[in-house]
Design a protein around this motif. Structure first.
Motif, PDB file in Angstrom:
ATOM      1  N   CYS A  74       0.843  -1.194   0.000  1.00 17.61           N
ATOM      2  CA  CYS A  74       0.000   0.000   0.000  1.00 17.61           C
ATOM      3  C   CYS A  74       0.887   1.256   0.000  1.00 17.61           C
ATOM      4  O   CYS A  74       1.876   1.320   0.731  1.00 17.61           O
ATOM      5  N   PRO A  75       0.538   2.284  -0.791  1.00 17.74           N
ATOM      6  CA  PRO A  75       1.382   3.482  -0.860  1.00 17.74           C
ATOM      7  C   PRO A  75       1.225   4.431   0.323  1.00 17.74           C
ATOM      8  O   PRO A  75       2.023   5.368   0.462  1.00 17.74           O
ATOM      9  N   GLU A  76       0.212   4.208   1.182  1.00 21.59           N
ATOM     10  CA  GLU A  76      -0.041   5.120   2.298  1.00 21.59           C
ATOM     11  C   GLU A  76       0.877   4.808   3.473  1.00 21.59           C
ATOM     12  O   GLU A  76       1.428   3.711   3.580  1.00 21.59           O
ATOM     13  N   ASP A  77       0.994   5.769   4.406  1.00 22.18           N
ATOM     14  CA  ASP A  77       1.935   5.581   5.522  1.00 22.18           C
ATOM     15  C   ASP A  77       1.226   5.455   6.866  1.00 22.18           C
ATOM     16  O   ASP A  77       1.719   5.951   7.880  1.00 22.18           O
ATOM     17  N   CYS A  78       0.075   4.794   6.896  1.00 25.33           N
ATOM     18  CA  CYS A  78      -0.638   4.558   8.163  1.00 25.33           C
ATOM     19  C   CYS A  78       0.326   3.851   9.120  1.00 25.33           C
ATOM     20  O   CYS A  78       0.750   2.717   8.857  1.00 25.33           O
ATOM     21  N   HIS A  79       0.675   4.528  10.211  1.00 23.78           N
ATOM     22  CA  HIS A  79       1.802   4.092  11.038  1.00 23.78           C
ATOM     23  C   HIS A  79       1.569   2.771  11.769  1.00 23.78           C
ATOM     24  O   HIS A  79       2.519   2.160  12.263  1.00 23.78           O
ATOM     25  N   PHE A  80       0.327   2.332  11.828  1.00 30.53           N
ATOM     26  CA  PHE A  80      -0.025   1.095  12.521  1.00 30.53           C
ATOM     27  C   PHE A  80       0.010  -0.120  11.599  1.00 30.53           C
ATOM     28  O   PHE A  80      -0.099  -1.255  12.062  1.00 30.53           O
ATOM     29  N   CYS A  81       0.152   0.089  10.293  1.00 29.21           N
ATOM     30  CA  CYS A  81      -0.197  -0.945   9.318  1.00 29.21           C
ATOM     31  C   CYS A  81       1.014  -1.646   8.729  1.00 29.21           C
ATOM     32  O   CYS A  81       1.892  -1.013   8.131  1.00 29.21           O
ATOM     33  N   SER A  82       1.023  -2.967   8.832  1.00 30.64           N
ATOM     34  CA  SER A  82       2.117  -3.763   8.277  1.00 30.64           C
ATOM     35  C   SER A  82       2.005  -3.908   6.765  1.00 30.64           C
ATOM     36  O   SER A  82       2.913  -4.447   6.123  1.00 30.64           O
ATOM     37  N   MET A 241     -14.233  -1.970  16.572  1.00 32.08           N
ATOM     38  CA  MET A 241     -13.386  -1.693  17.731  1.00 32.08           C
ATOM     39  C   MET A 241     -12.104  -2.504  17.596  1.00 32.08           C
ATOM     40  O   MET A 241     -12.067  -3.701  17.877  1.00 32.08           O
ATOM     41  N   ASN A 242     -11.057  -1.846  17.115  1.00 31.53           N
ATOM     42  CA  ASN A 242      -9.745  -2.464  16.992  1.00 31.53           C
ATOM     43  C   ASN A 242      -8.833  -1.950  18.101  1.00 31.53           C
ATOM     44  O   ASN A 242      -8.953  -0.798  18.536  1.00 31.53           O
ATOM     45  N   PHE A 243      -7.907  -2.785  18.517  1.00 30.01           N
ATOM     46  CA  PHE A 243      -6.904  -2.400  19.512  1.00 30.01           C
ATOM     47  C   PHE A 243      -5.528  -2.698  18.924  1.00 30.01           C
ATOM     48  O   PHE A 243      -5.319  -3.751  18.324  1.00 30.01           O
ATOM     49  N   LEU A 244      -4.627  -1.737  19.077  1.00 29.23           N
ATOM     50  CA  LEU A 244      -3.346  -1.803  18.370  1.00 29.23           C
ATOM     51  C   LEU A 244      -2.613  -3.118  18.617  1.00 29.23           C
ATOM     52  O   LEU A 244      -2.419  -3.540  19.745  1.00 29.23           O
ATOM     53  N   ILE A 245      -2.204  -3.731  17.509  1.00 29.55           N
ATOM     54  CA  ILE A 245      -1.243  -4.827  17.529  1.00 29.55           C
ATOM     55  C   ILE A 245       0.078  -4.226  17.052  1.00 29.55           C
ATOM     56  O   ILE A 245       0.180  -3.820  15.880  1.00 29.55           O
ATOM     57  N   PRO A 246       1.069  -4.093  17.909  1.00 28.19           N
ATOM     58  CA  PRO A 246       2.334  -3.473  17.478  1.00 28.19           C
ATOM     59  C   PRO A 246       3.017  -4.333  16.406  1.00 28.19           C
ATOM     60  O   PRO A 246       3.574  -5.382  16.700  1.00 28.19           O
ATOM     61  N   GLN A 247       2.930  -3.890  15.167  1.00 27.80           N
ATOM     62  CA  GLN A 247       3.401  -4.699  14.041  1.00 27.80           C
ATOM     63  C   GLN A 247       4.892  -4.483  13.796  1.00 27.80           C
ATOM     64  O   GLN A 247       5.356  -3.337  13.722  1.00 27.80           O
ATOM     65  N   GLY A 249       8.302  -3.672  12.215  1.00 29.89           N
ATOM     66  CA  GLY A 249       8.684  -2.857  11.079  1.00 29.89           C
ATOM     67  C   GLY A 249       7.909  -1.565  10.932  1.00 29.89           C
ATOM     68  O   GLY A 249       8.310  -0.684  10.157  1.00 29.89           O
ATOM     69  N   THR A 250       6.815  -1.416  11.679  1.00 34.86           N
ATOM     70  CA  THR A 250       6.040  -0.176  11.607  1.00 34.86           C
ATOM     71  C   THR A 250       6.525   0.809  12.668  1.00 34.86           C
ATOM     72  O   THR A 250       7.195   0.417  13.633  1.00 34.86           O
ATOM     73  N   PRO A 251       6.190   2.085  12.532  1.00 33.66           N
ATOM     74  CA  PRO A 251       6.579   3.056  13.555  1.00 33.66           C
ATOM     75  C   PRO A 251       6.013   2.745  14.938  1.00 33.66           C
ATOM     76  O   PRO A 251       6.519   3.268  15.935  1.00 33.66           O
ATOM     77  N   TYR A 252       4.972   1.917  15.003  1.00 36.08           N
ATOM     78  CA  TYR A 252       4.348   1.598  16.289  1.00 36.08           C
ATOM     79  C   TYR A 252       4.746   0.225  16.825  1.00 36.08           C
ATOM     80  O   TYR A 252       4.102  -0.297  17.738  1.00 36.08           O
ATOM     81  N   GLU A 253       5.825  -0.347  16.305  1.00 39.64           N
ATOM     82  CA  GLU A 253       6.166  -1.715  16.689  1.00 39.64           C
ATOM     83  C   GLU A 253       6.526  -1.855  18.171  1.00 39.64           C
ATOM     84  O   GLU A 253       6.393  -2.950  18.725  1.00 39.64           O
ATOM     85  N   HIS A 254       6.926  -0.759  18.824  1.00 35.97           N
ATOM     86  CA  HIS A 254       7.301  -0.849  20.232  1.00 35.97           C
ATOM     87  C   HIS A 254       6.241  -0.246  21.162  1.00 35.97           C
ATOM     88  O   HIS A 254       6.482  -0.120  22.364  1.00 35.97           O
TER      89      HIS A 254
END
Length: 339
Positions: A74-82, A241-247, A249-254
């Motif tokens: 995907c070309p978008e940069d949604c920070h949560f998305c693998s 209702m989604n809850f973050l899964i730290p993926q 390689g993404t900015p939210y991995e930690h």
């Protein structure tokens, strides 16, 4: 100055009269109070949210399966998305063929689900993708499968909205993801307003609107209340209702996983903001809640679930969730009642 337990009593008393009795959702300020209910009053908040769900939605649970037609790249940069092609995640671009789509729809119907959602990791659909969706829906129907078809294909033009309606798409998912004030911290390649415009076109065209987001992306509790109020203003037929899964390689991995009690407060508060919506447990519930917390959520306002696997993460086997619903004496919504 009132104490936290006293404020909790106030918001619960108000919600009982306003939401349970009159069916009027909580305001942003009231949702914030609900999100601040202390631990000792959390069972009361969940019980009230369950009463609201039963009063305005009934006991049935809508079961849905999802499948990724186009994964990754995907070309978008949604920070949560693998699935973003901008991050070094393990997910690689792939397309599902039409026989695979038909098989997935058949398996979803066999679980008792009434909804099958075709998802693609794109900014918005091009002609190739829409052609595959059309071909896939046609093949699913030729297979004798009457399950309702939903799609999640990113942002749309009016022409694309009209084309999906003509294909017979029942519901469209397009998440706002988070509060308007927090969105620029999560995505920079498109705006919250662009997503909002797509949602308005979907509603105007007569498709059901499915819209929610992800909790745990660094938003404040005030922004969670803001988000609930913005969703309530939209008035979606379904709220995910989604809850973050730290993926990886993404900015939210930690990022840390949302604490179970905070997640349950959020579920209940969103129910009190949207008393009549389908409130669906989606990605991250296994990691955030575990089995016990999932049951608490089902008794705290939730009335829809995704069964099986998610787009890039494993879920629980469908039979485990169906057994849970039987244990909780919650009937699965029948397809005949959905049409």
């Amino acid at each position: 100055m009132t104490s936290a337990p006293e404020r909790a009593t106030d918001v619960l008393t108000t919600a009982r009269e306003q939401v349970l009795e009159r069916g009027e959702g909580l305001s942003e300020a009231q949702v914030l109070e609900a999100l601040r209910v202390p631990d000792e009053r959390l069972p009361d908040l969940l019980a009230l949210a369950h009463e609201v769900r039963m009063r305005w939605c009934g006991p049935e649970v809508e079961v849905e399966g999802i499948i990724s037609l186009k994964t990754g790249g995907c070309p978008e940069d949604c920070h949560f998305c693998s699935q973003s092609g901008r991050f070094p995640t393990p997910v690689r671009s792939a397309w599902l063929d039409i026989p695979g789509l038909v098989k997935a729809a058949r398996q979803t119907k066999e679980t008792g689900a009434t909804e099958f959602c075709i998802v693609a990791a794109v900014r918005g659909p091009d002609k190739r993708l829409l052609s595959q969706v059309r071909e896939g829906i046609k093949a699913i129907r030729e297979d004798g499968n009457d399950i309702q078809i939903a799609c999640s294909l990113g942002m749309l033009t009016q022409e694309q909205v009209d084309e999906l309606v003509e294909m017979g798409v029942h519901r469209y998912n397009h998440n706002l993801e988070t509060a308007r004030s927090h969105f620029p911290e999560v995505v920079t390649t498109h705006t919250w307003e662009e997503r909002w415009e797509t949602l308005l076109m979907i509603r105007e065209a007569g498709m059901e609107v499915c819209c929610g987001g992800i909790i745990g992306m660094g938003e404040t509790v005030e922004q969670r209340a803001e988000f609930a109020a913005q969703l309530a203003e939209l008035g979606p037929d379904e709220c995910t209702m989604n809850f973050l899964i730290p993926q990886p390689g993404t900015p939210y991995e930690h990022y840390e996983v949302v604490e179970g009690k905070d997640a349950l407060r959020t579920v209940a508060a969103f129910r009190l903001a949207m008393p009549r919506a389908l409130l669906r447990f989606s990605g991250g519930r296994e990691l955030t809640f575990g089995d016990f917390g999932t049951k608490q959520g089902m008794l705290g306002g939730i009335n829809a679930i995704i069964v099986g696997n998610y787009l890039t993460n494993l879920g629980r086997p469908a039979e485990v969730d169906l057994e849970m619903l039987t244990e909780l004496k919650m009937p699965v919504k029948a397809l005949s009642d959905s049409l």
